[in-house]
Design a protein around this motif. Sequence first.
Motif, PDB file in Angstrom:
ATOM      1  N   UNK A  38      46.974  32.553  34.481  1.00 34.66           N
ATOM      2  CA  UNK A  38      48.301  31.962  34.622  1.00 34.66           C
ATOM      3  C   UNK A  38      49.312  32.757  33.815  1.00 34.66           C
ATOM      4  N   UNK A  39      50.559  32.688  34.254  1.00 39.06           N
ATOM      5  CA  UNK A  39      51.630  33.408  33.587  1.00 39.06           C
ATOM      6  C   UNK A  39      52.875  32.545  33.540  1.00 39.06           C
ATOM      7  N   UNK A  40      53.311  32.244  32.331  1.00 43.52           N
ATOM      8  CA  UNK A  40      54.546  31.517  32.108  1.00 43.52           C
ATOM      9  C   UNK A  40      55.681  32.508  31.897  1.00 43.52           C
ATOM     10  N   UNK A  41      56.930  32.094  32.137  1.00 47.36           N
ATOM     11  CA  UNK A  41      58.064  33.000  31.933  1.00 47.36           C
ATOM     12  C   UNK A  41      58.083  33.587  30.529  1.00 47.36           C
ATOM     13  N   UNK A  42      58.220  34.908  30.443  1.00 48.18           N
ATOM     14  CA  UNK A  42      58.266  35.589  29.164  1.00 48.18           C
ATOM     15  C   UNK A  42      56.930  35.753  28.478  1.00 48.18           C
ATOM     16  N   UNK A  43      55.852  35.350  29.122  1.00 48.01           N
ATOM     17  CA  UNK A  43      54.521  35.434  28.544  1.00 48.01           C
ATOM     18  C   UNK A  43      53.646  36.396  29.346  1.00 48.01           C
ATOM     19  N   UNK A  44      52.586  36.879  28.702  1.00 51.10           N
ATOM     20  CA  UNK A  44      51.597  37.686  29.395  1.00 51.10           C
ATOM     21  C   UNK A  44      50.734  36.809  30.288  1.00 51.10           C
ATOM     22  N   UNK A  45      50.176  37.421  31.322  1.00 48.36           N
ATOM     23  CA  UNK A  45      49.214  36.712  32.143  1.00 48.36           C
ATOM     24  C   UNK A  45      47.956  36.445  31.314  1.00 48.36           C
ATOM     25  N   UNK A  46      47.538  35.194  31.250  1.00 50.59           N
ATOM     26  CA  UNK A  46      46.423  34.817  30.401  1.00 50.59           C
ATOM     27  C   UNK A  46      45.279  34.209  31.200  1.00 50.59           C
ATOM     28  N   UNK A  47      44.083  34.420  30.683  1.00 50.64           N
ATOM     29  CA  UNK A  47      42.878  33.896  31.301  1.00 50.64           C
ATOM     30  C   UNK A  47      42.828  32.388  31.196  1.00 50.64           C
ATOM     31  N   UNK A  87      52.775  19.891  29.393  1.00 54.59           N
ATOM     32  CA  UNK A  87      53.892  20.785  29.716  1.00 54.59           C
ATOM     33  C   UNK A  87      53.568  22.260  29.479  1.00 54.59           C
ATOM     34  N   UNK A  88      52.751  22.567  28.487  1.00 52.59           N
ATOM     35  CA  UNK A  88      52.397  23.950  28.216  1.00 52.59           C
ATOM     36  C   UNK A  88      51.489  24.564  29.272  1.00 52.59           C
ATOM     37  N   UNK A  89      51.004  23.755  30.217  1.00 51.76           N
ATOM     38  CA  UNK A  89      50.256  24.282  31.353  1.00 51.76           C
ATOM     39  C   UNK A  89      51.176  24.830  32.434  1.00 51.76           C
ATOM     40  N   UNK A  90      52.472  24.626  32.300  1.00 51.37           N
ATOM     41  CA  UNK A  90      53.429  25.111  33.287  1.00 51.37           C
ATOM     42  C   UNK A  90      53.366  26.629  33.386  1.00 51.37           C
ATOM     43  N   UNK A  91      53.129  27.144  34.582  1.00 51.64           N
ATOM     44  CA  UNK A  91      52.987  28.576  34.812  1.00 51.64           C
ATOM     45  C   UNK A  91      52.764  28.819  36.289  1.00 51.64           C
ATOM     46  N   UNK A  92      52.825  30.088  36.668  1.00 56.55           N
ATOM     47  CA  UNK A  92      52.323  30.508  37.967  1.00 56.55           C
ATOM     48  C   UNK A  92      50.840  30.798  37.798  1.00 56.55           C
ATOM     49  N   UNK A 107      41.950  41.127  32.490  1.00 59.18           N
ATOM     50  CA  UNK A 107      42.699  41.228  33.737  1.00 59.18           C
ATOM     51  C   UNK A 107      42.269  42.403  34.591  1.00 59.18           C
ATOM     52  N   UNK A 108      41.943  43.541  33.941  1.00 57.11           N
ATOM     53  CA  UNK A 108      41.588  44.718  34.716  1.00 57.11           C
ATOM     54  C   UNK A 108      40.170  44.677  35.267  1.00 57.11           C
ATOM     55  N   UNK A 109      39.457  43.602  34.995  1.00 59.23           N
ATOM     56  CA  UNK A 109      38.144  43.403  35.584  1.00 59.23           C
ATOM     57  C   UNK A 109      38.247  42.956  37.038  1.00 59.23           C
ATOM     58  N   UNK A 110      39.403  42.429  37.419  1.00 57.30           N
ATOM     59  CA  UNK A 110      39.579  41.832  38.732  1.00 57.30           C
ATOM     60  C   UNK A 110      40.147  42.830  39.730  1.00 57.30           C
ATOM     61  N   UNK A 111      39.525  42.893  40.898  1.00 60.07           N
ATOM     62  CA  UNK A 111      39.869  43.881  41.913  1.00 60.07           C
ATOM     63  C   UNK A 111      40.985  43.416  42.837  1.00 60.07           C
ATOM     64  N   UNK A 112      41.099  42.125  43.035  1.00 57.80           N
ATOM     65  CA  UNK A 112      42.071  41.562  43.965  1.00 57.80           C
ATOM     66  C   UNK A 112      42.736  40.350  43.350  1.00 57.80           C
ATOM     67  N   UNK A 113      43.978  40.122  43.758  1.00 59.76           N
ATOM     68  CA  UNK A 113      44.765  38.999  43.255  1.00 59.76           C
ATOM     69  C   UNK A 113      45.497  38.304  44.387  1.00 59.76           C
ATOM     70  N   UNK A 114      45.670  37.011  44.235  1.00 56.03           N
ATOM     71  CA  UNK A 114      46.506  36.259  45.139  1.00 56.03           C
ATOM     72  C   UNK A 114      47.965  36.334  44.736  1.00 56.03           C
ATOM     73  N   UNK A 115      48.811  35.660  45.501  1.00 55.54           N
ATOM     74  CA  UNK A 115      50.253  35.711  45.280  1.00 55.54           C
ATOM     75  C   UNK A 115      50.729  34.736  44.214  1.00 55.54           C
TER      76      UNK A 115
END
Length: 123
Positions: A38-47, A87-92, A107-115
């Motif tokens: 998941x990725x929240x605004x201004x944050x890194x994508x996290x596991x 509320x802290x679960x809010x993210x894409x 993150x670089x372990x994954x070969x494909x990603x959804x939208x």
Amino acid sequence: QVQLVESGGGLVQAGGSLRLSCAASGLTFGAYMMGWFRQAPGKEREFVSAIKSSGSTYYSDSVKGRFTISRDNVKNTVYLQMNSLKPEDTAVYYCGAARRGLWVGRRNEYDYWGQGTQVTVSS
């Protein structure tokens, strides 16, 4: 063509639940580790969570005990049941597929990603 399509996101009040789905096509689904990030605004994508081909599951400390990952290898779909949302679960939320499946949280372990699908938790 490999496609991962997430669905099930939306707006929910704190304490509520959502179930995310990720439908995969164009790959041998049963051979892949599937993960949620998941990725929240201004944050890194996290596991968030992952499930290996063996069925072994993994969770970040922030969601452990609240979220459950599962997979259906007949429907080629991975799910993320999210309970007791905060509320802290809010993210894409993004679904990923990894053929190697050695490092579940990288993150670089994954070969494909959804939208991605938007999850918004209101207080």
